[in-house]
Structures are given as structure tokens and as C-alpha cells.
Design a protein around this motif. Sequence first.
Motif, PDB file in Angstrom:
ATOM      1  N   GLN A  96      33.544 -31.970  21.900  1.00 60.80           N
ATOM      2  CA  GLN A  96      32.296 -31.673  21.208  1.00 60.80           C
ATOM      3  C   GLN A  96      31.301 -31.023  22.169  1.00 60.80           C
ATOM      4  O   GLN A  96      31.560 -30.909  23.377  1.00 60.80           O
ATOM      5  CB  GLN A  96      31.697 -32.966  20.643  1.00 60.80           C
ATOM      6  CG  GLN A  96      32.601 -33.698  19.654  1.00 60.80           C
ATOM      7  CD  GLN A  96      32.531 -33.112  18.265  1.00 60.80           C
ATOM      8  OE1 GLN A  96      31.566 -33.288  17.540  1.00 60.80           O
ATOM      9  NE2 GLN A  96      33.590 -32.389  17.883  1.00 60.80           N
ATOM     10  N   ARG A  97      30.151 -30.631  21.638  1.00 59.36           N
ATOM     11  CA  ARG A  97      29.122 -30.042  22.481  1.00 59.36           C
ATOM     12  C   ARG A  97      28.653 -31.065  23.517  1.00 59.36           C
ATOM     13  O   ARG A  97      28.612 -32.272  23.241  1.00 59.36           O
ATOM     14  CB  ARG A  97      27.942 -29.556  21.648  1.00 59.36           C
ATOM     15  CG  ARG A  97      27.138 -30.653  21.002  1.00 59.36           C
ATOM     16  CD  ARG A  97      25.914 -30.114  20.252  1.00 59.36           C
ATOM     17  NE  ARG A  97      26.295 -29.318  19.105  1.00 59.36           N
ATOM     18  CZ  ARG A  97      26.022 -28.028  18.978  1.00 59.36           C
ATOM     19  NH1 ARG A  97      25.371 -27.383  19.929  1.00 59.36           N
ATOM     20  NH2 ARG A  97      26.387 -27.367  17.896  1.00 59.36           N
ATOM     21  N   PRO A  98      28.310 -30.635  24.726  1.00 60.92           N
ATOM     22  CA  PRO A  98      27.821 -31.570  25.743  1.00 60.92           C
ATOM     23  C   PRO A  98      26.440 -32.101  25.389  1.00 60.92           C
ATOM     24  O   PRO A  98      25.693 -31.485  24.622  1.00 60.92           O
ATOM     25  CB  PRO A  98      27.776 -30.719  27.014  1.00 60.92           C
ATOM     26  CG  PRO A  98      27.630 -29.314  26.526  1.00 60.92           C
ATOM     27  CD  PRO A  98      28.385 -29.247  25.224  1.00 60.92           C
ATOM     28  N   VAL A  99      26.100 -33.246  25.940  1.00 64.23           N
ATOM     29  CA  VAL A  99      24.751 -33.783  25.773  1.00 64.23           C
ATOM     30  C   VAL A  99      23.777 -32.911  26.558  1.00 64.23           C
ATOM     31  O   VAL A  99      24.171 -32.128  27.435  1.00 64.23           O
ATOM     32  CB  VAL A  99      24.656 -35.239  26.264  1.00 64.23           C
ATOM     33  CG1 VAL A  99      25.655 -36.125  25.543  1.00 64.23           C
ATOM     34  CG2 VAL A  99      24.861 -35.319  27.781  1.00 64.23           C
ATOM     35  N   ALA A 100      22.502 -33.046  26.253  1.00 63.71           N
ATOM     36  CA  ALA A 100      21.457 -32.356  27.016  1.00 63.71           C
ATOM     37  C   ALA A 100      21.042 -33.264  28.168  1.00 63.71           C
ATOM     38  O   ALA A 100      20.550 -34.376  27.947  1.00 63.71           O
ATOM     39  CB  ALA A 100      20.263 -32.052  26.123  1.00 63.71           C
ATOM     40  N   VAL A 101      21.260 -32.824  29.385  1.00 62.08           N
ATOM     41  CA  VAL A 101      20.837 -33.573  30.569  1.00 62.08           C
ATOM     42  C   VAL A 101      19.395 -33.198  30.874  1.00 62.08           C
ATOM     43  O   VAL A 101      19.082 -32.025  31.107  1.00 62.08           O
ATOM     44  CB  VAL A 101      21.756 -33.276  31.761  1.00 62.08           C
ATOM     45  CG1 VAL A 101      21.270 -34.028  33.000  1.00 62.08           C
ATOM     46  CG2 VAL A 101      23.197 -33.666  31.442  1.00 62.08           C
ATOM     47  N   LEU A 102      18.512 -34.188  30.842  1.00 67.50           N
ATOM     48  CA  LEU A 102      17.086 -33.937  30.936  1.00 67.50           C
ATOM     49  C   LEU A 102      16.551 -33.971  32.358  1.00 67.50           C
ATOM     50  O   LEU A 102      15.415 -33.574  32.607  1.00 67.50           O
ATOM     51  CB  LEU A 102      16.330 -34.968  30.085  1.00 67.50           C
ATOM     52  CG  LEU A 102      16.771 -35.077  28.627  1.00 67.50           C
ATOM     53  CD1 LEU A 102      15.982 -36.176  27.913  1.00 67.50           C
ATOM     54  CD2 LEU A 102      16.622 -33.747  27.913  1.00 67.50           C
ATOM     55  N   SER A 103      17.342 -34.455  33.271  1.00 73.70           N
ATOM     56  CA  SER A 103      16.903 -34.556  34.669  1.00 73.70           C
ATOM     57  C   SER A 103      17.696 -33.581  35.529  1.00 73.70           C
ATOM     58  O   SER A 103      18.770 -33.106  35.138  1.00 73.70           O
ATOM     59  CB  SER A 103      17.079 -35.985  35.175  1.00 73.70           C
ATOM     60  OG  SER A 103      18.377 -36.465  34.884  1.00 73.70           O
ATOM     61  N   GLU A 104      17.165 -33.289  36.685  1.00 72.93           N
ATOM     62  CA  GLU A 104      17.831 -32.349  37.590  1.00 72.93           C
ATOM     63  C   GLU A 104      19.061 -33.005  38.209  1.00 72.93           C
ATOM     64  O   GLU A 104      19.014 -34.147  38.666  1.00 72.93           O
ATOM     65  CB  GLU A 104      16.868 -31.896  38.681  1.00 72.93           C
ATOM     66  CG  GLU A 104      17.435 -30.840  39.599  1.00 72.93           C
ATOM     67  CD  GLU A 104      16.405 -30.330  40.592  1.00 72.93           C
ATOM     68  OE1 GLU A 104      16.805 -29.591  41.520  1.00 72.93           O
ATOM     69  OE2 GLU A 104      15.216 -30.671  40.447  1.00 72.93           O
ATOM     70  N   VAL A 105      20.158 -32.285  38.229  1.00 73.94           N
ATOM     71  CA  VAL A 105      21.414 -32.782  38.807  1.00 73.94           C
ATOM     72  C   VAL A 105      21.743 -31.949  40.036  1.00 73.94           C
ATOM     73  O   VAL A 105      21.840 -30.719  39.947  1.00 73.94           O
ATOM     74  CB  VAL A 105      22.562 -32.702  37.789  1.00 73.94           C
ATOM     75  CG1 VAL A 105      23.888 -33.080  38.448  1.00 73.94           C
ATOM     76  CG2 VAL A 105      22.281 -33.600  36.592  1.00 73.94           C
ATOM     77  N   PRO A 106      21.922 -32.577  41.188  1.00 74.34           N
ATOM     78  CA  PRO A 106      22.221 -31.802  42.398  1.00 74.34           C
ATOM     79  C   PRO A 106      23.638 -31.249  42.373  1.00 74.34           C
ATOM     80  O   PRO A 106      24.537 -31.801  41.740  1.00 74.34           O
ATOM     81  CB  PRO A 106      22.051 -32.829  43.520  1.00 74.34           C
ATOM     82  CG  PRO A 106      22.310 -34.148  42.870  1.00 74.34           C
ATOM     83  CD  PRO A 106      21.807 -34.020  41.461  1.00 74.34           C
ATOM     84  N   ALA A 107      23.821 -30.134  43.056  1.00 75.38           N
ATOM     85  CA  ALA A 107      25.148 -29.565  43.271  1.00 75.38           C
ATOM     86  C   ALA A 107      25.682 -30.069  44.611  1.00 75.38           C
ATOM     87  O   ALA A 107      24.928 -30.265  45.568  1.00 75.38           O
ATOM     88  CB  ALA A 107      25.090 -28.047  43.266  1.00 75.38           C
TER      89      ALA A 107
END
Length: 209
Positions: A96-107
Motif C-alpha cells: 500500500q501507499r507509505p505513511v507520511a513521516v512528519l519528522s526529519e529522518v537522517p540518512a
Amino acid sequence: MNLWPAVYGDYTVTYGRTLGFTQSADKDGNLPEPIDFYGPTGNTFVSGLAFARFWPTGNPVNLITSPGNEDKREYFQTCLDLRREGRKWFEFGYLQRPVAVLSEVPAVPIKDPKGRDSTIDALLHSSWLASDGSLAFLFTNVSEEPLEVSWLADLSRYEIAPAEVYRVRRLMPDGTRRSVAELETTRLERSEALEPHAVVVYEVTVGAY
């Protein structure tokens, strides 16, 4: 996201790339970074791929059972257990479509399958629909640092039936469920405190009062 399971769903089982437990130093004496194991393993799981083969390189210290691989074994076993207990989604379900991640995620720096420098998100995640109409949301932190993550799923945009109440439970590696919330709205929003190498799966089912 992996396009193959999104299109073909439960019609086929696909396999991920080779995984390595290597602890051997390179010619400069550098040991592999942990992300070079956790990244591909976590990505295989969240993409709905079956775990393929290990590459021990013929060296006893590179085997899954060798001393020093305890944390890797625990992570891999958790992924295996959750894939088994959640196979109606991760093996036979529909991406399914991914959730919306509302916080910054580091690479996080990682080597690609050809050994070239690349990056991968510290947080990997995916969403799945089973044939019984239930949803699963899967998250894993493949990095060496804790993550504070907020995310949002609008259930009206997923292939889950309208309901008076949506029941959210966490799926544990032993197959048990722990109640998390009962929602009278289609807005599922949570904040997660994910330890390094944490794997979290939420099940969403429809209900009535």
C-alpha cells in the motif's frame, strides 16, 4: 518502494539480495560498518522480499553463529519471526501507499551492493493490506542511533473498509498482539521512540461497538 509486490501482490514471492555477516577486516584493517548488514536486512523485510542467501566467504568468523554476531542474529531473528507471524501481509499481501513521516529522518552512509558509497534512510517503513482486509504498518530503525519519529496514516486512503472503530494493535515476534488504540476517526497518528535496530509492526482491523 518495491514496485513488484505493489503490482503483483500475493501472486509471486520475490527474493532479496545476498546478506553478509562478515567480520573480516579489509586490506586497510577496517571492519565493515554495522549498517552494511542492518540496511540490506531491514530493506529486504520492509520491501516484502523473502530473505535469500548468506555470504560467509568461507571464513568461520563470518558465519551467523560466530561470536560477535549476537546483535545481528537478534535483529535477523526478529525480522524472520515478524515475517512469519505477519505473512498474510508481508508474503501474501498487497503493498500500500507509505505513511507520511512528519519528522526529519537522517540518512546513513552505506555501501551499495557493488561496494560504492551510498546512503540509506535510518528509518525504513512500508504499509500492507491482507486478504482479510486488515492493514499492517512496518517500521525499522537500521541505524546505530535512537530515532524519534512521528508519522501519519489517513486510513481513508487505504484499501481498508469504513468502520465505526479501527483497532490498532502491535504484532509481537511471538505472534501475540498488544492493544495500542481504538480510533473513531480515519486519522492514525503516532510518535515512535525507536531504539537502534528496533522493528515495529502495527495491525489495523475494522470493528464495531
